[in-house]
Design an enzyme around this catalytic site. Sequence first.
Site, PDB file in Angstrom:
ATOM      1  N   ARG A  45       0.847  -1.188   0.000  1.00  0.00           N
ATOM      2  CA  ARG A  45       0.000   0.000   0.000  1.00  0.00           C
ATOM      3  C   ARG A  45       0.877   1.229   0.000  1.00  0.00           C
ATOM      4  O   ARG A  45       2.087   1.147   0.130  1.00  0.00           O
ATOM      5  CB  ARG A  45      -0.997   0.013   1.165  1.00  0.00           C
ATOM      6  N   ALA A  47       0.675   5.111  -2.282  1.00  0.00           N
ATOM      7  CA  ALA A  47       0.512   5.427  -3.699  1.00  0.00           C
ATOM      8  C   ALA A  47       1.743   5.106  -4.555  1.00  0.00           C
ATOM      9  O   ALA A  47       1.624   4.454  -5.598  1.00  0.00           O
ATOM     10  CB  ALA A  47       0.119   6.893  -3.860  1.00  0.00           C
ATOM     11  N   ARG A  88      -7.545  -0.220  -6.747  1.00  0.00           N
ATOM     12  CA  ARG A  88      -7.639   0.888  -5.779  1.00  0.00           C
ATOM     13  C   ARG A  88      -7.932   2.165  -6.571  1.00  0.00           C
ATOM     14  O   ARG A  88      -7.065   2.648  -7.299  1.00  0.00           O
ATOM     15  CB  ARG A  88      -6.327   1.066  -5.000  1.00  0.00           C
ATOM     16  N   GLN A 197      -2.302   2.143  10.125  1.00  0.00           N
ATOM     17  CA  GLN A 197      -1.012   2.228   9.430  1.00  0.00           C
ATOM     18  C   GLN A 197       0.028   2.999  10.228  1.00  0.00           C
ATOM     19  O   GLN A 197       1.220   2.719  10.129  1.00  0.00           O
ATOM     20  CB  GLN A 197      -1.193   2.884   8.052  1.00  0.00           C
ATOM     21  N   ASP A 238      -2.215  10.495  -1.870  1.00  0.00           N
ATOM     22  CA  ASP A 238      -2.596   9.486  -2.856  1.00  0.00           C
ATOM     23  C   ASP A 238      -3.022  10.114  -4.171  1.00  0.00           C
ATOM     24  O   ASP A 238      -2.949   9.472  -5.208  1.00  0.00           O
ATOM     25  CB  ASP A 238      -3.716   8.602  -2.297  1.00  0.00           C
ATOM     26  N   ASN A 248      -5.606  12.093   0.960  1.00  0.00           N
ATOM     27  CA  ASN A 248      -4.709  11.252   1.740  1.00  0.00           C
ATOM     28  C   ASN A 248      -5.573  10.427   2.691  1.00  0.00           C
ATOM     29  O   ASN A 248      -6.796  10.533   2.699  1.00  0.00           O
ATOM     30  CB  ASN A 248      -3.692  12.110   2.508  1.00  0.00           C
TER      31      ASN A 248
END
Length: 355
Positions: A45, A47, A88, A197, A238, A248
């Site tokens: 994960r 970007a 995604r 995260q 992202d 984001n």
Amino acid sequence: MIPTLEWLPAGVNFLDQTKLPLEETYVLATDYKQVATVIRDMIVRGAPAIGVSAAMGVAIGVDRSTAASLPALTEEVAVIAKTLAETRPTAVNLFWAIQRMRDKYNALAAANTPIPEIKAALIAEARQMYDEDIAACKQMGAHGAALLPQEGTVLTHCNAGALATCGYGTALGVIRAAVERGHKIDVFADETRPYLQGARLTAWELLHDNIPTTVLCDNMAGALMRQGRIQAVIVGADRIAANGDTANKIGTYSVAVLAKEHGIPFYVAAPLSTIDLATAHGDLIPIEQRAATEVTHSNGKQMTPNGAAIQNPAFDVTPAKYITAIITERGVLRAPYNESIQQMATEANSQLTTA
């Protein structure tokens, strides 16, 4: 550096980020469908890492193809690209990387390049993108380090480090670069619910680098800002719209508003490939909705009552007015972003054309 992903003769090897911080294991993807699953399930994960993973997915899909003719291979490439693009929706690097690989393939196919040479060229292109990502992160660090305090605490949200890229990191890369230059910095890492995260990944990798790190519940930042305990905020992205609005991880918008209220600089660090000139403003950025179970359950245990409605958007959008600066591999962008972004994009395209 932490090996987020790696091209191997057997396939693409991914550090399984769903198992961190307690278990360091790897997942080997041997075809493009497995790469798509790895991206969708957030084994990889961030970007920039998603983009390079998708490029490697295209490369492995073409490399493993049994197509005997260019028309047949061209049809297969379209299927590969579509499968990877559906994983995604928010991270624009995904689509940028797939398009770059398709452009490379189309140019080779138009020249009637033999299929074995096309396969080798696409593998080389994906591996070049991997190297470019690491170089871009280090350049971002060099440009952004001076913006951080010589001494103090920096808050970050989600994970924009080596784990979100091919190495070194975007937001955490700036922190790393500042520390390497002698800044005495410690980090507050928002836990970043519901996928944690910050608690699982940011804390894990910063401690690997011996950078002091404290994990915060997501609702603690405002109180600590009011106490003067945070000197700067830096996050990744992202997707960045043409006007500077930035998508984001969910919760970033709240942090940006708090930072503005308390007079704390709020920085975004991202490569140029994260800037989407085709998206005029943040309201047009598609926001991924993820499974309700990420909210309802924790470590396999249900935390919410049956029947409760669940919202689980993976991202939010921070308006450009809350962003002090955007740090890229080509330099630092400042408001008005619609002008500075366009100018940097024009200069970058001009240099590519000249080269």
